[in-house]
Write a protein that holds these residues in place. Structure first.
Motif, short mmCIF file in Angstrom:
data_model
loop_
_atom_site.label_atom_id
_atom_site.label_comp_id
_atom_site.label_asym_id
_atom_site.label_seq_id
_atom_site.Cartn_x
_atom_site.Cartn_y
_atom_site.Cartn_z
N THR A 159 0.69 -1.28 -0.25
CA THR A 159 0.17 0.07 0.01
C THR A 159 0.84 1.36 0.23
O THR A 159 0.38 2.19 -0.71
N LEU A 160 1.88 1.31 0.87
CA LEU A 160 2.64 2.43 1.04
C LEU A 160 3.68 2.86 -0.27
O LEU A 160 4.02 3.88 -0.64
N PHE A 161 4.14 1.74 -0.72
CA PHE A 161 5.06 1.66 -1.94
C PHE A 161 4.16 1.38 -3.37
O PHE A 161 5.18 0.66 -4.16
N TYR A 162 3.16 1.23 -3.38
CA TYR A 162 2.47 0.80 -4.58
C TYR A 162 2.95 1.48 -5.92
O TYR A 162 3.16 0.54 -6.83
N LYS A 163 3.10 2.77 -5.81
CA LYS A 163 3.43 3.47 -7.10
C LYS A 163 4.76 2.98 -7.51
O LYS A 163 5.30 2.91 -8.75
N GLU A 164 5.73 3.14 -6.44
CA GLU A 164 7.06 2.76 -6.63
C GLU A 164 7.28 1.31 -7.10
O GLU A 164 8.10 1.14 -8.01
N LEU A 165 6.50 0.28 -6.47
CA LEU A 165 6.72 -0.87 -6.85
C LEU A 165 6.13 -1.02 -8.40
O LEU A 165 6.88 -1.99 -8.89
N LYS A 166 5.12 -0.42 -8.61
CA LYS A 166 4.59 -0.44 -10.15
C LYS A 166 5.72 -0.06 -11.07
O LYS A 166 5.99 -0.72 -12.19
N LEU A 167 5.97 1.16 -10.65
CA LEU A 167 7.19 1.69 -11.59
C LEU A 167 8.24 0.80 -11.83
O LEU A 167 8.77 0.77 -12.91
N ALA A 168 8.92 0.42 -10.70
CA ALA A 168 10.11 -0.38 -10.82
C ALA A 168 9.93 -1.82 -11.44
O ALA A 168 11.02 -2.27 -11.92
N PHE A 170 7.51 -2.51 -13.97
CA PHE A 170 7.65 -2.12 -15.37
C PHE A 170 8.60 -1.52 -16.18
O PHE A 170 8.76 -1.66 -16.95
N ASP A 171 9.35 -0.64 -15.32
CA ASP A 171 10.22 0.20 -15.82
C ASP A 171 11.41 0.78 -14.92
O ASP A 171 11.22 1.73 -14.38
N ALA A 172 12.33 -0.03 -14.43
CA ALA A 172 13.38 0.12 -13.26
C ALA A 172 14.24 1.38 -13.78
O ALA A 172 14.34 2.14 -13.26
N GLY A 173 14.31 1.57 -15.21
CA GLY A 173 15.00 2.61 -15.47
C GLY A 173 14.47 4.06 -15.31
O GLY A 173 15.13 4.91 -14.93
N LEU A 174 13.21 3.91 -15.75
CA LEU A 174 12.52 5.25 -15.46
C LEU A 174 12.24 5.51 -14.09
O LEU A 174 12.33 6.84 -13.62
N ALA A 175 12.32 4.38 -13.25
CA ALA A 175 11.95 4.63 -11.59
C ALA A 175 13.39 5.22 -11.20
O ALA A 175 13.35 6.20 -10.20
N ALA A 176 14.51 4.83 -11.60
CA ALA A 176 15.74 5.43 -11.27
C ALA A 176 15.92 6.88 -11.79
O ALA A 176 16.24 7.64 -10.96
N PHE A 180 13.45 7.19 -7.72
CA PHE A 180 13.50 6.20 -6.92
C PHE A 180 14.45 4.89 -6.80
O PHE A 180 15.44 5.27 -7.78
N SER A 181 14.45 4.18 -5.81
CA SER A 181 15.62 2.96 -5.93
C SER A 181 15.09 1.50 -6.01
O SER A 181 14.52 1.08 -5.34
N PRO A 182 15.09 1.38 -7.38
CA PRO A 182 14.58 0.13 -7.67
C PRO A 182 15.39 -1.12 -7.10
O PRO A 182 14.54 -2.23 -6.66
N LEU A 183 16.78 -0.98 -6.73
CA LEU A 183 17.47 -1.91 -5.98
C LEU A 183 16.96 -1.96 -4.58
O LEU A 183 16.88 -2.96 -4.17
N LEU A 184 16.64 -0.91 -3.94
CA LEU A 184 16.47 -1.20 -2.52
C LEU A 184 14.79 -1.48 -2.34
O LEU A 184 14.69 -2.24 -1.43
N LEU A 185 14.09 -1.25 -3.33
CA LEU A 185 12.67 -1.63 -3.23
C LEU A 185 12.67 -3.26 -3.60
O LEU A 185 12.16 -4.20 -3.19
N HIS A 186 13.54 -3.55 -4.53
CA HIS A 186 13.81 -5.24 -4.84
C HIS A 186 14.32 -5.90 -3.64
O HIS A 186 13.50 -6.96 -3.38
N TYR A 187 15.04 -5.54 -3.04
CA TYR A 187 15.57 -6.18 -1.60
C TYR A 187 14.70 -5.99 -0.71
O TYR A 187 14.56 -7.13 0.36
N ALA A 188 13.95 -4.95 -0.53
CA ALA A 188 12.86 -4.70 0.36
C ALA A 188 11.70 -6.00 0.22
O ALA A 188 11.37 -6.65 1.03
#
Length: 368
Positions: A159-168, A170-176, A180-188
């Motif tokens: 719920t808290l990171f829905y937008k960030e998770l969605k963006l990371a 489908f498009d990790a490059g755009l998230a970065a 945003f930190s796709p790597l941090l979200l990934h490990y979380a």
């Protein structure tokens, strides 16, 4: 229905939803095998943590398992980034090695401790209601409390990171690029997967954890393109599979976790066959319809090209079409009937005559 039966189904439903929610992101990220790896390698984290604290009830076991799950992901990605092995091969190298180390440690140094490998793999939901704890004055199954907390963590994180998770996802490059930190979200996310896996060990075992993380999400993926709906459908399919698996196990007098995994697989097969847009039945119908449309276009173009010409009497005969276009007689009959139903041509004795709509259709087909 007894209170024990209700509690078993409730525990199963909570475990199912807790596994299904992070499983959606694993499936979308094409990391379904990672759930298999984590659900096995966290056993090593549990064993090492037990050796450190000498207690099976310490929260350090969950933390150690989560850390081992993250370590598994890091090790897989390290091997993958070398370029020498692909991700699936890296997973196949890492998790058997770590899991086998855990098995050796248990068999060698923890024989007198309740760390049974079979229980870790298969679990036994039938005994989960008998391991109880008191919370706020209520006597509740420990597995229900633990998995409810883990489910709450998963829901809160998504719920808290829905937008960030969605963006990371489908498009990790755009998230970065957006900060945003796709790597941090990934490990979380991988940490949550690890915590969920170890929390479900006592109740359902690692095999069902893998089934509940991957199969409901894969089935939901076939039913919708919307992420929110996919999360909801995945949770619903997981609950239906868990409850249905319990009653199947009761009817067959079989292992509950195995029955739940079987029902989960059965639900996926049904979705695979009958999903409205992506199911195999829909795919066959769509391809059949496309084949008929293409054949109808060929037929109308053929008739239009020979219309009002001396050879028209010969060219628009049904038997000549079979020879000219090289269609099987049954298929040719299907195409003609389809064209008749759609108003593209008329059948006059043994001749086929285009309607005005058919002529327009043929001209449009020739342009496109």
């Amino acid at each position: 229905m007894s209170s024990t039966q209700i509690e078993i189904q409730l525990i199963a439903a909570v475990v199912a939803v807790a596994c299904a929610l992070p499983g959606v992101f694993l499936v979308l990220r094409r990391m379904a095998l990672m759930s298999d790896a984590i659900s096995h390698t966290v056993l090593l984290g549990i064993v090492l943590s037990f050796f450190a604290v000498q207690s099976l009830h310490s929260p350090w076991l969950i933390l150690g398992a989560a850390a081992m799950g993250v370590f598994t992901v890091a090790l897989v990605e390290l091997l993958n980034h070398t370029g020498l092995v692909k991700q699936d091969a890296a997973i196949g190298l890492v998790f058997p090695a770590l899991f086998s180390i855990a098995v050796i440690l248990i068999s060698r140094f923890a024989r007198g401790v309740h760390l049974d490998v079979d229980a870790v793999l298969l679990g036994e939901l039938a005994f989960a209601p008998f391991d109880r704890m008191t919370l706020l004055g209520f006597d509740l199954p420990k597995a229900l409390v633990v998995m409810s907390v883990i489910l709450g963590l998963n829901v809160l994180f998504i719920t808290l990171f829905y937008k960030e998770l969605k963006l990371a996802t489908f498009d990790a490059g755009l998230a970065a690029t957006l900060g945003f930190s796709p790597l941090l979200l990934h490990y979380a996310l991988m940490s949550l997967v690890s915590i969920t896996a170890v929390g479900a060990f006592d109740a359902v075992g690692s095999i069902l954890v893998v089934a509940l993380m991957v199969t409901p999400a894969a089935a939901a993926y076939l039913l919708t393109d919307d992420l929110r709906r996919m999360l909801g459908l995945s949770a619903l399919i997981a609950v239906v599979s868990a409850v249905g698996g319990y009653w199947l196990a009761r009817g067959l007098n079989a292992n509950i976790a195995g029955s739940m995994a079987t029902v989960t697989g059965g639900v996926f097969v049904l979705v695979l066959l009958f999903a409205p847009e992506r199911g195999l039945v829909a795919l066959v119908r769509r391809r059949t319809r496309q084949a008929l449309e293409f054949a109808q276009a060929m037929l109308t173009i053929h008739l239009l090209q020979h219309e009002d010409r001396p050879e028209a009497h010969e060219e628009n005969r049904m038997d000549h079409l079979v020879e000219e276009i090289r269609w099987q007689p049954r298929f040719a009959e299907r195409v003609v009937r389809h064209a008749e139903r759609t108003g593209k041509l008329l059948r006059r004795h043994d001749r086929l005559v285009l309607t005005e709509d058919g002529r327009q259709y043929a001209r449009q087909a020739m342009i496109h």
